[in-house]
Design a protein around this motif. Sequence first.
Motif, PDB file in Angstrom:
ATOM      1  N   VAL A   4     -47.824  24.125  -8.599  1.00 35.05           N
ATOM      2  CA  VAL A   4     -47.088  24.744  -7.496  1.00 35.05           C
ATOM      3  C   VAL A   4     -47.726  24.323  -6.175  1.00 35.05           C
ATOM      4  CG1 VAL A   4     -46.263  26.741  -8.789  1.00 35.05           C
ATOM      5  CG2 VAL A   4     -48.457  26.861  -7.644  1.00 35.05           C
ATOM      6  N   ASN A   6     -48.505  25.610  -2.294  1.00 41.88           N
ATOM      7  CA  ASN A   6     -48.599  26.838  -1.510  1.00 41.88           C
ATOM      8  C   ASN A   6     -48.342  26.589  -0.018  1.00 41.88           C
ATOM      9  OD1 ASN A   6     -51.057  26.110  -0.182  1.00 41.88           O
ATOM     10  ND2 ASN A   6     -52.243  26.792  -1.945  1.00 41.88           N
ATOM     11  N   ASP A   7     -48.506  27.623   0.788  1.00 41.18           N
ATOM     12  CA  ASP A   7     -48.202  27.563   2.217  1.00 41.18           C
ATOM     13  C   ASP A   7     -49.120  26.639   3.015  1.00 41.18           C
ATOM     14  OD1 ASP A   7     -46.127  29.310   1.837  1.00 41.18           O
ATOM     15  OD2 ASP A   7     -47.221  31.084   2.510  1.00 41.18           O
ATOM     16  N   CYS A   9     -49.293  23.594   2.551  1.00 38.91           N
ATOM     17  CA  CYS A   9     -48.595  22.305   2.579  1.00 38.91           C
ATOM     18  C   CYS A   9     -48.216  21.941   4.010  1.00 38.91           C
ATOM     19  CB  CYS A   9     -47.343  22.382   1.705  1.00 38.91           C
ATOM     20  SG  CYS A   9     -46.318  20.891   1.744  1.00 38.91           S
ATOM     21  N   ILE A  24     -41.011  16.490  -7.234  1.00 37.62           N
ATOM     22  CA  ILE A  24     -41.317  17.108  -5.945  1.00 37.62           C
ATOM     23  C   ILE A  24     -40.180  16.861  -4.970  1.00 37.62           C
ATOM     24  CG2 ILE A  24     -42.952  17.203  -4.031  1.00 37.62           C
ATOM     25  CD1 ILE A  24     -45.075  16.157  -6.046  1.00 37.62           C
ATOM     26  N   TYR A  30     -43.102  21.525   0.632  1.00 36.01           N
ATOM     27  CA  TYR A  30     -42.545  20.841  -0.525  1.00 36.01           C
ATOM     28  C   TYR A  30     -42.530  21.769  -1.728  1.00 36.01           C
ATOM     29  CZ  TYR A  30     -42.698  16.341   1.904  1.00 36.01           C
ATOM     30  OH  TYR A  30     -42.472  15.298   2.763  1.00 36.01           O
ATOM     31  N   LYS A  31     -41.657  21.462  -2.676  1.00 35.52           N
ATOM     32  CA  LYS A  31     -41.534  22.276  -3.888  1.00 35.52           C
ATOM     33  C   LYS A  31     -41.597  21.383  -5.111  1.00 35.52           C
ATOM     34  CE  LYS A  31     -38.768  26.114  -2.074  1.00 35.52           C
ATOM     35  NZ  LYS A  31     -39.097  26.084  -0.732  1.00 35.52           N
ATOM     36  N   ASP A  33     -40.414  21.043  -9.041  1.00 34.88           N
ATOM     37  CA  ASP A  33     -39.477  21.513 -10.061  1.00 34.88           C
ATOM     38  C   ASP A  33     -40.271  21.776 -11.337  1.00 34.88           C
ATOM     39  OD1 ASP A  33     -37.636  21.805 -12.121  1.00 34.88           O
ATOM     40  OD2 ASP A  33     -36.355  20.169 -11.429  1.00 34.88           O
TER      41      ASP A  33
END
Length: 55
Positions: A4, A6-7, A9, A24, A30-31, A33
């Motif tokens: 994952v 986190n903030d 990023c 990604i 960014y996230k 999947d």
Amino acid sequence: MAYVINDDCIACGTCVDECPVDAISEGDIYKIDADACTDCGTCADVCPTEAISPA
């Protein structure tokens, strides 16, 4: 277990090019999947802000 982001990023894009399964997606933060992530950890290894970790 997927990784994952986190903030911390900064959306620099370094991790995107390293992901072997294109899990990604870009955005303000960014996230990853979770269904596509293979838990290889390559993205976490290259993240300059250490914003990526195992879930």
